[in-house]
Design an enzyme around this catalytic site. Structure first.
Site, PDB file in Angstrom:
ATOM      1  CG  ASP A 294      -1.020   8.454  11.714  1.00 16.79           C
ATOM      2  OD1 ASP A 294      -2.155   8.937  11.533  1.00 16.79           O
ATOM      3  OD2 ASP A 294      -0.260   8.128  10.784  1.00 16.79           O
TER       4      ASP A 294
ATOM      5  N   GLY B  32       0.814  -1.211   0.000  1.00 20.72           N
ATOM      6  CA  GLY B  32       0.000   0.000   0.000  1.00 20.72           C
ATOM      7  C   GLY B  32       0.843   1.254   0.000  1.00 20.72           C
TER       8      GLY B  32
HETATM    9  P1  ATP Z   1      -0.408   7.048   6.430  1.00 17.49           P
HETATM   10  O1  ATP Z   1       0.816   7.146   5.614  1.00 17.49           O
HETATM   11  O2  ATP Z   1      -1.187   8.308   6.460  1.00 17.49           O
HETATM   12  O3  ATP Z   1      -0.121   6.465   7.779  1.00 17.49           O
HETATM   13  P2  ATP Z   1      -1.426   4.471   5.657  1.00 17.49           P
HETATM   14  O4  ATP Z   1      -1.324   3.913   7.047  1.00 17.49           O
HETATM   15  O5  ATP Z   1      -2.604   4.033   4.863  1.00 17.49           O
HETATM   16  O6  ATP Z   1      -1.419   6.048   5.695  1.00 17.49           O
HETATM   17  P3  ATP Z   1       1.136   3.274   5.106  1.00 17.49           P
HETATM   18  O7  ATP Z   1       1.482   3.344   6.557  1.00 17.49           O
HETATM   19  O8  ATP Z   1       2.178   3.687   4.143  1.00 17.49           O
HETATM   20  O9  ATP Z   1      -0.150   4.162   4.818  1.00 17.49           O
HETATM   21  O10 ATP Z   1       0.664   1.809   4.787  1.00 17.49           O
HETATM   22  C1  ATP Z   1       0.145   1.459   3.541  1.00 17.49           C
HETATM   23  C2  ATP Z   1      -0.592   0.149   3.649  1.00 17.49           C
HETATM   24  O11 ATP Z   1       0.340  -0.907   3.823  1.00 17.49           O
HETATM   25  C3  ATP Z   1      -1.502   0.070   4.881  1.00 17.49           C
HETATM   26  O12 ATP Z   1      -2.763   0.564   4.573  1.00 17.49           O
HETATM   27  C4  ATP Z   1      -1.525  -1.406   5.193  1.00 17.49           C
HETATM   28  O13 ATP Z   1      -2.627  -2.000   4.536  1.00 17.49           O
HETATM   29  C5  ATP Z   1      -0.226  -1.935   4.608  1.00 17.49           C
HETATM   30  N1  ATP Z   1       0.724  -2.271   5.691  1.00 17.49           N
HETATM   31  C6  ATP Z   1       1.458  -1.420   6.416  1.00 17.49           C
HETATM   32  N2  ATP Z   1       2.238  -2.069   7.297  1.00 17.49           N
HETATM   33  C7  ATP Z   1       1.981  -3.389   7.125  1.00 17.49           C
HETATM   34  C8  ATP Z   1       2.451  -4.604   7.760  1.00 17.49           C
HETATM   35  N3  ATP Z   1       3.349  -4.577   8.738  1.00 17.49           N
HETATM   36  N4  ATP Z   1       1.950  -5.785   7.336  1.00 17.49           N
HETATM   37  C9  ATP Z   1       1.027  -5.819   6.346  1.00 17.49           C
HETATM   38  N5  ATP Z   1       0.538  -4.723   5.721  1.00 17.49           N
HETATM   39  C10 ATP Z   1       1.001  -3.520   6.099  1.00 17.49           C
END
Ligand code: ATP
Ligand code: MG
EC number: 2.7.12.2
Length: 438
Positions: free
Chosen positions: A283, A173
């Site tokens: 967050d 993501g």
């Molecule tokens: P923000 O950047 O505003 O925090 P976000 O949480 O949607 O937004 P990211 O933290 O970059 O963005 O994460 C993107 C996506 O990756 C998440 O929505 C999640 O579905 C997936 N993700 C993040 N960390 C993990 C993990 N440890 N295991 C599996 N999927 C993950």
């Protein structure tokens, strides 16, 4: 057939799982496992090693509904097997049938040493087991998984995380500032989630971020995502964490309340743990709450590094709809602000409106009454919990111990991971079947 463990098989209710280990040409041994969803591949190999001490087993198979044999060689494949098995159990329960044990067929392979499960040059087969209790026999030695995973964590964290050892696979993501990849750590054989963030900052600031991230090594809670290490390459930082195969809560549709309740318990415990370390999450939102097929729920992306948060903020401007009113107005941020975000996150999950309110509506959060959930559609304790978390006055929101003591949380604080595990497995199955064959 040799029965080493007998008893009623109520796999779903009691988390008890019976694994029938088929012995080539001589029947089977039944093994009762008390924490099915937590079971790891190594647990099973260890027990097979006790049942078949002569053979060197490095994998095993199970049969799908067509009778085809599927090989299991890793935790990922184990989870797929358990997910498949639990779905058959559910079917048997619905049809009022007796629940069949999970049958597995050990596969003898090459001599030890050629291939170690984690691919590590360490002895990972020592000490008593903590994750599962093979009811095979007390006299049989059981091997340590806790120790091996602690050891693994140390190895992963000990400066051994670097770009060369990581093979990026799928994109999980994109977020506000970074991209998260599923990746394979070659040295350990572990699957990781690696968040890569582009940051044009000085070497000095890079060092500051690295030292601020140090605290993550000390975070040791089953409600907080495991941290394996971080490194800078050129103008980007990669943060390596535990991969959660169920992903984040934002992609799930409305969650049944008995599942949501257990998730809420884990989130409250995770937050309470962070607060006890004087870390504010900053967050809290559904995309930062991760689940896996073992039924675990873990928080990620909390603001341990002020410098990292500031550097990202300089590059990417953003407010989010989960922010507490006092934060939107630029007032002081505290535990209570995390509590607001907790409330609005769970409200959002249940209302399932996709993306939350447009940014121009954020001002309403500051100026108007807090949104409330429709009574009747949700249970009274849940509505009360959300309403309390979303009180306009920060001080009126529940303190950590009040969150833990809230009836909605108390009701589901029973440590039952199977409920979440089964729900995640089922949701993943549904998603897979909707997507069709790869
Ligand atoms: P923000 O950047 O505003 O925090 P976000 O949480 O949607 O937004 P990211 O933290 O970059 O963005 O994460 C993107 C996506 O990756 C998440 O929505 C999640 O579905 C997936 N993700 C993040 N960390 C993990 C993990 N440890 N295991 C599996 N999927 C993950
Ligand atoms: Mg995130």
């Amino acid at each position: 057939m040799l029965w080493l463990a007998l008893g009623p098989v109520h796999a779903m209710e009691s988390q008890v799982l019976v694994i029938r280990i088929k012995i080539p040409n001589s029947g089977a041994v039944d093994w009762t496992v008390h924490s099915g969803p937590q079971l790891l591949f190594r647990d099973v190999l260890d027990v097979i090693g006790q049942v078949l001490p002569e053979a060197t087993t490095t994998a095993f198979e199970y049969e799908d509904e067509d009778g085809d044999r599927i090989t299991v060689r890793s935790d990922e494949e184990m989870k797929a097997m358990l997910s498949y098995y639990y779905s058959t159990v559910m079917e048997q329960q619905v049809n009022g049938q007796l629940i069949e044990p999970l049958q597995i067929f050990p596969r003898a392979c090459k001599p030890p040493g050629e291939r170690n499960i984690h691919g590590l040059k360490v002895n990972t087969r020592a000490g008593p087991s903590q994750h599962s209790s093979p009811a095979v026999s007390d006299s049989l030695p059981s091997n340590s998984l806790k120790k091996s995973s602690a050891e693994l964590k140390k190895i992963l964290a000990n400066g051994q995380m670097n770009e060369q050892d990581i093979r990026y696979r799928d994109t999980l993501g994109h977020g506000n500032g970074g991209t998260v990849y599923k990746a394979h750590h070659v040295l350990s054989g572990k699957i990781l989630a690696v968040k890569v963030i582009l940051l044009d900052i000085t070497l000095e600031l890079q060092k500051q971020i690295m030292s601020e991230l140090e605290i993550l090594y000390k975070c040791d809670s089953s409600y907080i995502i495991g941290f394996y290490g971080a490194f800078f390459v050129e103008n980007r930082i990669s943060i390596c964490t535990e991969f959660m195969d169920g992903g984040s809560l934002d992609v799930y549709r409305k969650i049944p309340e008995h599942v949501l309740g257990r998730i809420a318990v884990a989130v409250v415990k995770g937050l309470t743990y962070l607060w006890s370390l004087k870390i504010l999450h900053r967050d809290v939102k559904p995309s930062n709450m991760l689940v896996n097929t073992r039924g675990q729920v873990k928080l990620c992306d909390f603001g341990v590094s002020t410098q990292l948060v500031n550097s990202i903020a300089k590059t990417y401007v953003g407010t989010n709809a989960y922010m507490a009113p006092e934060r939107i107005s630029g007032e002081q941020y505290g535990i209570h602000s995390d509590v607001w975000s907790l409330g609005i996150s769970f409200m959002e999950i249940q209302k399932n409106q996709g993306s939350l309110m447009p940014l121009q509506l954020l001002q309403c959060i500051v100026d108007e009454d807090s949104p409330v959930l429709p009574v009747g559609e949700f249970s009274e304790p849940f509505v009360h919990f959300i309403t309390q978390c979303m009180r306009k006055q920060p001080k009126e929101r529940p303190a950590p111990e009040e969150l833990m003591g809230h009836p909605f949380i108390m009701q589901f604080n029973d440590g039952n991971a199977t409920v979440v595990s089964m729900w995640v497995c089922r949701a993943l199955e549904e998603r897979r079947s909707q997507q069709g064959p790869p």
